[in-house]
Design a protein around this motif. Sequence first.
Motif, PDB file in Angstrom:
ATOM      1  N   ILE A  72     -18.310   0.582   7.717  1.00  0.00           N
ATOM      2  CA  ILE A  72     -18.305   1.873   7.181  1.00  0.00           C
ATOM      3  C   ILE A  72     -19.750   2.466   7.101  1.00  0.00           C
ATOM      4  N   GLN A  73     -20.491   1.702   6.612  1.00  0.00           N
ATOM      5  CA  GLN A  73     -21.964   2.285   6.313  1.00  0.00           C
ATOM      6  C   GLN A  73     -22.591   2.664   7.567  1.00  0.00           C
ATOM      7  N   SER A 106     -12.012  -3.078   1.079  1.00  0.00           N
ATOM      8  CA  SER A 106     -12.776  -2.583   1.264  1.00  0.00           C
ATOM      9  C   SER A 106     -13.971  -3.353   1.295  1.00  0.00           C
ATOM     10  N   ILE A 129     -14.347   4.464   9.906  1.00  0.00           N
ATOM     11  CA  ILE A 129     -14.401   5.587   8.657  1.00  0.00           C
ATOM     12  C   ILE A 129     -13.018   5.264   7.855  1.00  0.00           C
ATOM     13  N   VAL A 130     -13.079   5.899   6.626  1.00  0.00           N
ATOM     14  CA  VAL A 130     -12.344   5.664   5.469  1.00  0.00           C
ATOM     15  C   VAL A 130     -11.298   6.969   5.916  1.00  0.00           C
ATOM     16  N   SER A 174     -17.365  -2.740   4.249  1.00  0.00           N
ATOM     17  CA  SER A 174     -18.269  -1.883   3.723  1.00  0.00           C
ATOM     18  C   SER A 174     -19.413  -1.714   4.748  1.00  0.00           C
ATOM     19  N   TRP A 180       0.811  -1.037  -0.214  1.00  0.00           N
ATOM     20  CA  TRP A 180      -0.074   0.018  -0.095  1.00  0.00           C
ATOM     21  C   TRP A 180       0.714   1.149  -0.047  1.00  0.00           C
ATOM     22  N   VAL A 216      -8.188   7.315   4.262  1.00  0.00           N
ATOM     23  CA  VAL A 216      -7.465   7.750   3.393  1.00  0.00           C
ATOM     24  C   VAL A 216      -8.211   7.043   2.093  1.00  0.00           C
ATOM     25  N   THR A 217      -8.678   7.867   0.751  1.00  0.00           N
ATOM     26  CA  THR A 217      -9.516   7.633  -0.014  1.00  0.00           C
ATOM     27  C   THR A 217      -8.896   6.796  -1.204  1.00  0.00           C
ATOM     28  N   GLU A 218      -7.440   7.048  -1.395  1.00  0.00           N
ATOM     29  CA  GLU A 218      -6.851   6.337  -2.440  1.00  0.00           C
ATOM     30  C   GLU A 218      -6.993   4.775  -2.417  1.00  0.00           C
ATOM     31  N   ARG A 219      -7.429   4.282  -3.715  1.00  0.00           N
ATOM     32  CA  ARG A 219      -7.547   2.843  -3.550  1.00  0.00           C
ATOM     33  C   ARG A 219      -6.170   2.391  -4.173  1.00  0.00           C
TER      34      ARG A 219
END
Length: 97
Positions: free
Chosen positions: A47-48, A40, A53-54, A44, A2, A56-59
């Motif tokens: 998170i929902q 993810s 919480i996320v 999921s 990562w 870092v949004t980079e995948r």
Amino acid sequence: MWFGALNVAYQPSARVLHFGHFFMSVRAAMDGKGVALVPSVLVSDDIQAGRLIVAVTERVSSDGDYYLLYKKERAKDRAIAVFREWLMSEVTELQSI
């Protein structure tokens, strides 16, 4: 993997926790022990529901392999065949994104 994909230099300290399974990393993050780097799809629902919480949004694409496993004797079960077909269609769709 990562950190490398995001071109981030990483030097682990003695205080880093390592777990042999994703679910252990997720549980540690939920217990406030730090952050977890996991697929993810495994979190999921959490998170929902606001349990995680996320940060870092980079995948990052995984170099790992995933397998659909079932007993050989059940290979012709209708439920397994339907699930296998659905899974393959989802994978095909994701590859086109």
